[in-house]
Enzyme design. Structure first.
Site, short mmCIF file in Angstrom:
data_model
loop_
_atom_site.label_atom_id
_atom_site.label_comp_id
_atom_site.label_asym_id
_atom_site.label_seq_id
_atom_site.Cartn_x
_atom_site.Cartn_y
_atom_site.Cartn_z
N LYS A 13 -10.86 -18.86 7.47
CA LYS A 13 -12.06 -19.65 7.17
C LYS A 13 -13.08 -18.81 6.39
O LYS A 13 -13.64 -19.26 5.41
CB LYS A 13 -12.74 -20.15 8.47
CG LYS A 13 -11.88 -21.06 9.31
CD LYS A 13 -12.65 -21.63 10.51
CE LYS A 13 -13.14 -20.60 11.50
NZ LYS A 13 -12.07 -19.91 12.24
N ARG A 88 -18.71 -25.68 17.17
CA ARG A 88 -17.53 -25.49 18.02
C ARG A 88 -17.60 -26.37 19.28
O ARG A 88 -16.65 -26.34 20.08
CB ARG A 88 -17.43 -24.03 18.46
CG ARG A 88 -16.64 -23.14 17.49
CD ARG A 88 -16.94 -21.69 17.84
NE ARG A 88 -15.85 -20.78 17.64
CZ ARG A 88 -15.86 -19.82 16.70
NH1 ARG A 88 -16.83 -19.71 15.84
NH2 ARG A 88 -14.85 -18.98 16.63
N ARG A 127 -6.48 -7.73 10.27
CA ARG A 127 -7.94 -7.64 10.25
C ARG A 127 -8.43 -6.57 11.23
O ARG A 127 -9.39 -5.86 10.96
CB ARG A 127 -8.54 -9.01 10.61
CG ARG A 127 -10.05 -9.06 10.40
CD ARG A 127 -10.56 -10.48 10.51
NE ARG A 127 -10.48 -11.01 11.86
CZ ARG A 127 -10.79 -12.26 12.20
NH1 ARG A 127 -11.18 -13.11 11.28
NH2 ARG A 127 -10.70 -12.65 13.44
N ARG A 133 -12.83 -5.13 14.39
CA ARG A 133 -13.61 -6.03 15.24
C ARG A 133 -13.19 -5.88 16.69
O ARG A 133 -12.00 -5.89 17.00
CB ARG A 133 -13.38 -7.48 14.79
CG ARG A 133 -14.43 -7.97 13.85
CD ARG A 133 -14.11 -9.34 13.37
NE ARG A 133 -14.08 -10.35 14.44
CZ ARG A 133 -14.08 -11.65 14.21
NH1 ARG A 133 -14.09 -12.10 12.99
NH2 ARG A 133 -14.04 -12.51 15.21
N ARG A 144 -9.40 -16.63 22.83
CA ARG A 144 -10.02 -17.36 21.71
C ARG A 144 -9.15 -18.54 21.29
O ARG A 144 -9.65 -19.61 20.95
CB ARG A 144 -10.26 -16.40 20.53
CG ARG A 144 -11.43 -15.45 20.79
CD ARG A 144 -11.36 -14.21 19.92
NE ARG A 144 -11.64 -14.47 18.53
CZ ARG A 144 -11.29 -13.66 17.53
NH1 ARG A 144 -10.64 -12.54 17.78
NH2 ARG A 144 -11.59 -13.97 16.30
#
Ligand code: AMP
Length: 199
Positions: A13, A88, A127, A133, A144
């Site tokens: 996204k 969300r 990532r 992260r 998640r």
């Protein structure tokens, strides 16, 4: 034009929002990025959000709604916004609709980025290596994904009840995903989702 990119974590996204931002002059508003900025700045909000983020849980609605409200009137948002990772929950969706309606605006299109689970894990691992992260680890990702399955089961029907929610095949390479998004954007100049905006 106001667009929502809806999709699971690590679906691409943010990558796509940045490309579309450059090409169309729309402003990417990512609540995840805003929260990470708060964490990096060590604010009270950031400290509280970090615990939830690291566990892969959602931060409270009023926090993210407030962050969007603070930015929606900025000149950068004048041409329109790509909402990335927001809303969300149905409460967030309703707050957004109200915020936009008060400004004579609406959500024009909601797109669902659809990505296979094995691809999500692959992208998240990449990532994690690139960005470090703290919520890109397998335990947080599981949570998640579970959260995504729960909130998408509420938020997607909310938008489908208002109009078409085109699915984008997010398994393809970046350019292939962008091409699909552009096709949807170009076919959708002026017809907003039926009742978004509540006019
Ligand atoms: P993201 O970068 O969009 O994957 O978001 C990272 C984390 O920030 C999520 O796992 C949530 O903990 C939090 N977060 C981001 N956006 C929202 C939102 N709209 N509502 C609640 N929590 C959010």
């Amino acid at each position: 034009m106001n667009v929502i990119f809806f999709g699971p974590p690590a679906a691409g996204k943010g990558t796509q929002a940045k490309i579309i931002e450059q090409k169309y002059g729309l402003k990417q508003l990512s609540t995840g990025d805003m929260l990470r900025e708060e964490v990096a700045a060590g604010t009270e909000l950031g400290l509280e959000a970090k615990k939830l983020m690291d566990e892969g849980r959602l931060v409270p609605d009023d926090v993210v709604i407030g962050m969007i409200a603070k930015r929606i009137d900025s000149p950068e948002c004048a041409k329109g916004v790509i909402f990335d990772g927001f809303p969300r929950t149905v409460a967030q969706a309703e707050a957004l609709e109200k915020m936009l309606a008060e400004r004579g605006k609406q959500i024009d299109i909601v797109m669902e980025l659809d990505v296979d689970q094995d691809k999500i894990i692959e992208r998240m691992e990449k990532r994690a290596a690139e960005e470090g992260r703290s919520d890109d680890n397998i335990d947080a990702l599981k949570k998640r994904l579970q959260q995504y399955n729960e909130y998408s089961a509420a938020v997607l029907p909310h938008y489908r009840a208002k109009g078409d929610v085109p699915k984008i095949d997010g398994n393809r390479p970046v350019e292939g995903v962008t091409a699909q998004i552009e096709t949807v954007l170009q076919g959708k100049d002026s017809a907003p989702l039926a009742s978004c905006g509540g006019a």
